[in-house]
Enzyme design. Structure first.
Site, short mmCIF file in Angstrom:
data_model
loop_
_atom_site.label_atom_id
_atom_site.label_comp_id
_atom_site.label_asym_id
_atom_site.label_seq_id
_atom_site.Cartn_x
_atom_site.Cartn_y
_atom_site.Cartn_z
N SER A 68 0.85 -1.19 0.00
CA SER A 68 0.00 0.00 0.00
C SER A 68 0.89 1.25 0.00
O SER A 68 1.69 1.42 -0.93
CB SER A 68 -0.95 -0.04 1.20
N ASP A 96 -8.57 -4.93 -6.08
CA ASP A 96 -8.15 -3.86 -5.20
C ASP A 96 -8.56 -2.54 -5.84
O ASP A 96 -7.92 -2.08 -6.78
CB ASP A 96 -6.64 -3.91 -5.00
N HIS A 151 -7.24 -5.61 -1.60
CA HIS A 151 -6.02 -4.99 -1.08
C HIS A 151 -5.25 -5.98 -0.20
O HIS A 151 -4.07 -5.78 0.08
CB HIS A 151 -6.41 -3.75 -0.26
#
Length: 636
Positions: free
Chosen positions: A497, A581, A613
């Site tokens: 991320s 995601d 994600h």
């Protein structure tokens, strides 16, 4: 988890709060949850979208509801006369509704923003709150208290039972909702707490004028006061989480944690209503606190009344409940709290905390037999100076059987968020103990932008993603290279991320510090990130605005955009990316991999089309682990 069948199974278990034998109380295939006490004293729970009742040992299970479409988030009113639940309701038209003669068309017609969220496309349904009479385990005619509204409760995508509660008198319902749609919804964090009156069929907004997230309403034991968590700034999802209480009669509000320079993440009332227990990040851990309400209200603007209870290299991850003195279980302490907790070597278990001393006793020992068969890591905390003279904590995770005379390869771990706390958590994917057990020293810097070190440190990363935080990583790397046991020629940077973004940025500015990189669901192009991510309130705030607003974005789309440093990339990179995601979308991974291949740099792209994600499927998760370590073996 069943690896062969590639799925997991969840059941209900019980254990005495003083410890002892764990008993499995359900065996049916599929996940049971939402346990509650029924009016007749039996156990209620949700299974396959319906309410069941059973004895507390799981026997004599009986299905109570057959509501079409299924229900979730069930609560029984305090007087036992009503039930509330949530259910999806059709609130929007589909393409088939618009063009009834084209029923086989697979087309989405989109007129406004927030057309998808997390890992799902927005559809024609909204989650609404219902209540119905509940007598003799039978549900009467239900009423939708959000009828005609195109809003969701619980809040999407992760809201749950905590978003809906009964008022103490059983005459009203309190619920959390963001009553906005389209672009306004996509750019705002302004959830509010609403009160619905059953008799008057009327709803009022209890937090009108409070512009950030208002969440987690919890009534005092006597029902006279409401506590909840509130953020101040609309659009800033990482704002300080503040604790408020409200007098339910006068509706007057009191801010209890004004002098407390950290987030309140989870809380419960004491059984006498005089205190609130909560958890909050503290340096690189999550600790348990208490607040004396009267003392805090009397001495406004000071830390009076706020006390830290625990002080261990440990994360208190949740608070279950309080056990008062005088019971068979608690004969000594003034009060005992049951909590869940973890550290970097141990997964979540249940603990009892002595409020007076802070001492902890482990109640569940689910994984002890496994821990007894493996050697665990040593975790150290170090403080070092940053490039601008500030103090930064760095976690060092050492391999089992660590030998200080040897040289070890080093993984610099880049945390996501970017404003997520780096604490003593135990992850089943980014597992520091496993990394260390593979023979790597793990360096996990608590760079600026993380909770646990005061709100200023937490806020410092907004609009400055590629600035101070990246320098913190470089300074931590240079510090680690001077450790006597670190092999200075074998360093890797890994992260997901925002951590993936940091990896891509470091790849362009690391000046030979790293031999390899791993980026999971990272952002390589901040401009395309703003154009494709779903929660625009996050991107809009943290980027400092849009890329077309000249002079507003503080280098977010130029100086701090990794795509602008691809010309400097010269080091191998492994890329992981989930196809579902919608937070950091797959186009970023495609752009990064294409650039690496065109430049002739060793690279690998592990694409997981069915993952979001995170990586949640059993076999996909194992492929992720194997590819992670295969890459390190090849390149480090």
């Amino acid at each position: 988890y069943n690896i062969t069948e590639n799925k997991g199974e969840r059941n209900l278990y019980s254990i005495s709060v003083s410890g002892g034998e764990v008993k499995q109380i359900t065996t049916t295939v599929g996940g049971e949850g939402n346990v509650l006490k029924m009016p007749n004293g039996k156990m209620g729970y949700i299974y396959k979208g319906q309410l069941y009742a059973a004895e507390w040992d799981g026997s004599n299970a009986m299905q109570l509801t057959t509501i079409e479409g299924g229900i979730s988030n069930v609560r029984i009113s305090p007087d036992g006369q009503y039930i509330l639940y949530t259910q999806d309701v059709k609130t929007k038209k589909t393409t088939a509704d618009i063009y009834s003669d084209l029923s086989k068309a697979n087309v989405r017609i989109i007129d406004d923003l927030m057309y998808r969220h997390w890992d799902s496309w927005e559809d024609e349904y909204s989650s609404h709150v219902f209540f119905a009479p509940f007598t003799k385990n039978s549900v009467g005619t239900a009423k939708d208290i959000m009828e005609g509204e195109n809003y969701d409760c619980p809040q999407m995508p992760f809201g749950g039972l905590e978003d809906i509660i009964w008022n103490a008198d059983s005459k009203s319902i309190l619920y959390v909702c963001k009553k906005k749609t389209g672009k306004e919804y996509a750019t705002s964090t302004n959830t509010d707490i609403y009160l619905y009156d059953l008799e008057k069929d009327k709803t009022i907004n209890l937090t009108e004028g409070m512009l950030g997230f208002d969440t987690n309403p919890v009534l005092s034991p006597d029902g006279k006061e409401l506590a909840w968590l509130s953020m101040e700034i609309d659009g800033y999802e990482a704002d300080k989480n503040r604790l408020f209480i409200m007098d339910m009669k006068s509706k007057s509000k009191t801010y209890l944690t004004g002098a407390f320079d950290e987030n309140v993440d989870n809380f419960i009332w004491s059984s006498d209503g005089k205190k609130i227990y909560f958890i909050s990040p503290k340096n690189s851990s999550i600790q348990l606190y208490e607040i004396d309400i009267l003392q805090s209200m009397t001495a406004k603007g000071t830390m009076a009344g706020i006390k830290q209870i625990t002080n261990k290299q440990f994360d208190i991850t949740g608070i279950i409940g309080e056990i008062n003195k005088g019971t068979e279980i608690n004969k000594v302490a003034e009060s005992i709290l049951l909590v869940t907790g973890t550290d970097m070597n141990h997964a979540n278990e249940i603990y009892a905390v002595n409020i007076s001393s802070g001492e902890m006793q482990q109640i569940t020992k689910t994984n002890n037999s496994i821990y007894e068969s493996i050697k665990l890591s040593r975790i150290e905390n170090h403080w070092l100076k940053t490039f601008d003279g500030k103090e930064m904590m760095v976690n060092v995770i050492l391999p089992p059987n660590f030998d200080k005379t040897k040289k070890y390869p080093v993984l610099i771990y880049c945390q996501g968020g970017p404003q997520s706390a780096l604490t003593q958590y135990y992850s089943f994917r980014w597992n520091f103990q496993l990394m260390a057990a593979k023979g790597y020293v793990v360096i996990a810097p608590c760079r600026r932008g993380m909770p646990g070190f005061g709100t200023k440190w937490n806020e410092a990363i907004s609009t400055d993603w590629g600035g101070g935080a990246l320098q913190d990583y470089l300074y931590a790397t240079d510090w680690a290279k001077n450790l006597p046991y670190a092999d200075a020629d074998r360093f890797a940077a890994v992260g997901a991320s925002y951590g993936g973004y940091a990896v891509y940025m470091l790849a362009g500015i690391h000046d030979g510090r790293f031999k390899t990189f791993i980026a999971h669901d990272g952002i390589v192009n901040t401009q395309s990130f703003l154009g494709t991510t779903e929660e625009l309130w996050f991107a809009n705030f943290d980027m400092g605005g849009t890329y077309w607003e000249k002079g507003k974005h503080n280098d977010s789309y130029s100086k701090f955009n990794p795509i602008n440093y691809v010309s400097e990339w010269d080091t191998p990179i492994l890329i992981f990316q989930g196809g579902k995601d919608y937070r950091t979308t797959e186009d970023n991974a495609f752009q990064a991999f294409t650039a690496l291949q065109m430049k002739g740099i060793k690279s690998r792209f592990v694409y997981l089309p069915d993952e979001n994600h995170w990586v949640l499927s059993c076999q996909n998760a194992l492929v992720w682990q194997r590819e992670f370590y295969r890459w390190l073996e090849e390149t480090l």
